[in-house]
Enzyme design. Structure first.
Site, PDB file in Angstrom:
ATOM      1  N   GLU A 112     -16.073  -2.074  -1.089  1.00 24.81           N
ATOM      2  CA  GLU A 112     -15.241  -0.925  -1.436  1.00 24.81           C
ATOM      3  C   GLU A 112     -14.924  -0.956  -2.929  1.00 24.81           C
ATOM      4  O   GLU A 112     -14.988   0.055  -3.616  1.00 24.81           O
ATOM      5  CB  GLU A 112     -13.939  -0.976  -0.610  1.00 24.81           C
ATOM      6  CG  GLU A 112     -13.055   0.242  -0.813  1.00 24.81           C
ATOM      7  CD  GLU A 112     -11.785   0.208   0.040  1.00 24.81           C
ATOM      8  OE1 GLU A 112     -11.501  -0.830   0.663  1.00 24.81           O
ATOM      9  OE2 GLU A 112     -11.078   1.235   0.078  1.00 24.81           O
ATOM     10  N   GLU A 160      -1.889  -3.728  -9.654  1.00 33.79           N
ATOM     11  CA  GLU A 160      -1.127  -4.983  -9.785  1.00 33.79           C
ATOM     12  C   GLU A 160      -1.794  -6.089  -8.968  1.00 33.79           C
ATOM     13  O   GLU A 160      -1.927  -7.229  -9.424  1.00 33.79           O
ATOM     14  CB  GLU A 160       0.320  -4.793  -9.306  1.00 33.79           C
ATOM     15  CG  GLU A 160       1.187  -3.893 -10.183  1.00 33.79           C
ATOM     16  CD  GLU A 160       0.943  -2.404  -9.927  1.00 33.79           C
ATOM     17  OE1 GLU A 160       0.148  -2.057  -9.026  1.00 33.79           O
ATOM     18  OE2 GLU A 160       1.549  -1.584 -10.636  1.00 33.79           O
TER      19      GLU A 160
HETATM   20  C1  LIG Z   1      -5.794   7.568  -1.890  1.00 34.52           C
HETATM   21  C2  LIG Z   1      -5.536   6.468  -0.895  1.00 34.52           C
HETATM   22  C3  LIG Z   1      -6.393   6.304   0.171  1.00 34.52           C
HETATM   23  C4  LIG Z   1      -6.161   5.282   1.119  1.00 34.52           C
HETATM   24  N1  LIG Z   1      -7.005   5.183   2.197  1.00 34.52           N
HETATM   25  C5  LIG Z   1      -6.798   4.196   3.097  1.00 34.52           C
HETATM   26  C6  LIG Z   1      -7.667   4.085   4.236  1.00 34.52           C
HETATM   27  O1  LIG Z   1      -8.560   4.915   4.444  1.00 34.52           O
HETATM   28  N2  LIG Z   1      -7.443   3.075   5.114  1.00 34.52           N
HETATM   29  C7  LIG Z   1      -6.454   2.157   4.918  1.00 34.52           C
HETATM   30  O2  LIG Z   1      -6.360   1.231   5.727  1.00 34.52           O
HETATM   31  N3  LIG Z   1      -5.594   2.243   3.864  1.00 34.52           N
HETATM   32  C8  LIG Z   1      -5.745   3.251   2.950  1.00 34.52           C
HETATM   33  N4  LIG Z   1      -4.887   3.365   1.874  1.00 34.52           N
HETATM   34  C9  LIG Z   1      -3.755   2.462   1.775  1.00 34.52           C
HETATM   35  C10 LIG Z   1      -3.881   1.440   0.654  1.00 34.52           C
HETATM   36  O3  LIG Z   1      -4.828   0.453   0.969  1.00 34.52           O
HETATM   37  C11 LIG Z   1      -2.480   0.862   0.416  1.00 34.52           C
HETATM   38  O4  LIG Z   1      -1.655   1.920  -0.021  1.00 34.52           O
HETATM   39  C12 LIG Z   1      -2.497  -0.238  -0.626  1.00 34.52           C
HETATM   40  O5  LIG Z   1      -3.159  -1.373  -0.154  1.00 34.52           O
HETATM   41  C13 LIG Z   1      -1.057  -0.621  -1.056  1.00 34.52           C
HETATM   42  O6  LIG Z   1      -0.280  -0.899   0.057  1.00 34.52           O
HETATM   43  P1  LIG Z   1       1.144  -0.197   0.285  1.00 34.52           P
HETATM   44  O7  LIG Z   1       0.988   1.278   0.109  1.00 34.52           O
HETATM   45  O8  LIG Z   1       1.699  -0.690   1.573  1.00 34.52           O
HETATM   46  O9  LIG Z   1       2.077  -0.681  -0.924  1.00 34.52           O
HETATM   47  P2  LIG Z   1       2.778  -2.096  -1.045  1.00 34.52           P
HETATM   48  O10 LIG Z   1       1.849  -3.187  -0.679  1.00 34.52           O
HETATM   49  O11 LIG Z   1       4.095  -2.024  -0.332  1.00 34.52           O
HETATM   50  O12 LIG Z   1       3.054  -2.162  -2.610  1.00 34.52           O
HETATM   51  C14 LIG Z   1       4.149  -1.496  -3.243  1.00 34.52           C
HETATM   52  C15 LIG Z   1       4.144  -1.848  -4.717  1.00 34.52           C
HETATM   53  O13 LIG Z   1       4.296  -3.272  -4.881  1.00 34.52           O
HETATM   54  C16 LIG Z   1       3.231  -3.800  -5.660  1.00 34.52           C
HETATM   55  N5  LIG Z   1       2.822  -5.107  -5.148  1.00 34.52           N
HETATM   56  C17 LIG Z   1       2.622  -5.451  -3.845  1.00 34.52           C
HETATM   57  N6  LIG Z   1       2.206  -6.725  -3.752  1.00 34.52           N
HETATM   58  C18 LIG Z   1       2.121  -7.201  -5.007  1.00 34.52           C
HETATM   59  C19 LIG Z   1       1.715  -8.447  -5.572  1.00 34.52           C
HETATM   60  N7  LIG Z   1       1.310  -9.478  -4.800  1.00 34.52           N
HETATM   61  N8  LIG Z   1       1.730  -8.577  -6.920  1.00 34.52           N
HETATM   62  C20 LIG Z   1       2.120  -7.553  -7.717  1.00 34.52           C
HETATM   63  N9  LIG Z   1       2.515  -6.331  -7.244  1.00 34.52           N
HETATM   64  C21 LIG Z   1       2.500  -6.162  -5.910  1.00 34.52           C
HETATM   65  C22 LIG Z   1       2.090  -2.811  -5.502  1.00 34.52           C
HETATM   66  O14 LIG Z   1       1.215  -2.850  -6.606  1.00 34.52           O
HETATM   67  C23 LIG Z   1       2.842  -1.491  -5.425  1.00 34.52           C
HETATM   68  O15 LIG Z   1       3.124  -1.017  -6.711  1.00 34.52           O
HETATM   69  C24 LIG Z   1      -5.067   4.396   0.942  1.00 34.52           C
HETATM   70  C25 LIG Z   1      -4.207   4.565  -0.144  1.00 34.52           C
HETATM   71  C26 LIG Z   1      -4.421   5.587  -1.047  1.00 34.52           C
HETATM   72  C27 LIG Z   1      -3.463   5.760  -2.200  1.00 34.52           C
END
Ligand SMILES: Cc1cc2nc3c(=O)[nH]c(=O)nc-3n(C[C@H](O)[C@H](O)[C@H](O)COP(=O)(O)OP(=O)(O)OC[C@H]3O[C@@H](n4cnc5c(N)ncnc54)[C@H](O)[C@@H]3O)c2cc1C
Length: 398
Positions: free
Chosen positions: A244, A385
């Protein structure tokens, strides 16, 4: 690449360009050229045309329907697709699941799924993220419990792009709660029409429907839909994330945006002079173009490593990081070039149902909508990040 291969590249480029010119439907080209949202139907239609030509899966081995191209030919193909106004392919089946099944699927899974991925008769979505498990994916809770020849799946997935039109989902589930998180995860292939699956659309602030939450209530999945071994899904999940992230370098999209930017800078003026003649703006374009070239070369290096059978490791995060941030850089430059005409947010124009002309040049009409849409690129597939963290820890050893 040997000399003969290098000599053949211009001919190859001409053939690809001619094929695209003769076969890409005009309505799809128009959607792409106007930077409007390409529909699922348009993507599938184009993939079927590529499939008929045998070109839809350049990254698959030839015996499974791939193409015998070297990395330079693949780069030329990508470039010509971007220049010719082709829509991006849907990566879920062709770039992510297909190569994984070829490497780790059972013979039955290969025979059942690969032909339909190639022909786009079946499409896929990715069930990784859950409410509460995004970046920290290994904490996922969707449970699969073995019951005879079936798994019974309960839980929910969120942000599932394209679930509303996908036939199947490749899904990470927890099959052991007693062991370390990473060691209790399995990968299941699930038919989206299975009883017990409910899809709840999530309509974005941009008025668009990409995302969904998918609920699993006692969904019964045959054991033969397990990929690899039970509880060995984390390694497979990481392999898919690697593919990916290679795809998410988005070199084609970046290239198309660079071309748009240059074309717009030739038309827009600043103090009576064309933007393209202003040193301060040319420098900005130049800087972005250099970043794109570096990204392209780095991607080719990785493709060459993969073609030579070498493992592409966590350093692939560089591509995802740079590719998604560069798109946002182009968005800012495009907005700067068109000024306030780029500010109106017009969802209708993005979806192709617009009744009125835009207030400025037509090319300004989609800039805001795409700028907001592309914000998601630095989150999808692992946030910037998180990519920085991977590079620091696993590549640089900090
Ligand atoms: C356009 C789009 C398409 C997507 N499509 C899919 C899909 O088809 N299937 C699927 O399964 N998922 C999908 N996602 C989900 C995507 O994989 C998650 O949004 C992403 O992994 C971040 O997880 P979260 O939204 O839970 O944010 P969180 O993990 O809660 O993060 C919140 C914030 O904290 C920061 N953060 C978290 N952990 C750390 C760390 N260890 N160090 C530094 N900063 C950190 C992040 O950078 C972010 O700014 C999609 C997301 C988007 C935006």
């Amino acid at each position: 690449m040997n000399q003969t291969e290098r000599d053949d590249l211009p001919t190859f480029r001409r053939d690809v360009r001619r094929f695209i010119g003769e076969n890409l439907p005009e309505d799809i080209r128009c959607t792409v050229r106007e930077n409007r949202l390409v529909s699922h139907e348009e993507v599938v239609r184009w993939q079927k045309i590529l499939h008929k030509q045998g070109w839809v899966a350049p990254n698959w081995p030839v015996e499974w329907g791939g193409v015998d191209w070297n990395p330079m030919q693949r780069a030329v193909f990508d470039e010509e697709c971007a220049l010719g106004g082709c829509p991006p392919i849907n990566p879920m089946g062709l770039s992510m699941l297909g190569p994984l099944l070829i490497a780790h699927g059972s013979e039955e899974q290969k025979a059942r799924y690969l032909p339909n991925i190639l022909s786009s008769d079946e499409t896929w979505c990715q069930g990784y993220s859950e409410p509460g498990s995004g970046s920290d994916l290994a904490s996922l809770q969707t449970r699969a419990v073995r019951d005879g020849d079936e798994y019974v799946v309960n839980g929910s997935k969120i942000w599932t792009s394209g679930a509303q039109s996908a036939d199947n989902i490749f899904c990470l589930v927890r099959t052991d709660v007693e062991v370390k998180q990473q060691l209790g995860i399995s990968l299941l292939l699930i038919d989206m029409k299975s009883p017990g699956i409910t899809i709840r659309p999530i309509i974005g602030l941009n008025e668009m429907h990409f995302f969904n939450q998918v609920f699993f209530d006692d969904v019964r999945v045959p054991v033969e839909n397990l990929v690899g071994k039970e509880n060995a899904g984390w390694t497979l999940a990481k392999a898919i994330l690697g593919s990916e992230r290679l795809h998410l370098s988005r070199t084609g999209e970046n290239r198309a945006l660079l071309d748009d930017l240059v074309a717009i800078a030739r038309q827009e003026e600043s103090d009576g002079r064309k933007l393209i003649d202003e040193d301060w703006f040319k420098r900005k374009i130049g800087r972005a173009e250099v970043r794109l070239k570096a990204l392209d070369y780095t991607k080719q290096r990785f493709l060459q490593m993969a073609a030579a059978g070498q493992t592409v490791g966590p350093e692939v995060s560089m591509l995802k990081l740079q590719g998604s941030e560069l798109i946002q850089c182009f968005d800012e430059l495009l907005l700067e070039a068109v000024g306030h005409y780029g500010l109106p947010y017009d969802a209708a124009w993005m979806l192709g149902s617009r009744a009125e002309e835009p207030i400025g040049a037509a090319y300004a009409g989609t800039i805001s909508a795409n700028r907001f849409r592309h914000k998601g690129y630095t989150i999808a597939g692992g946030s910037s990040e998180v990519q920085h963290g991977i590079i620091a820890k696993n590549v640089l050893g900090l």
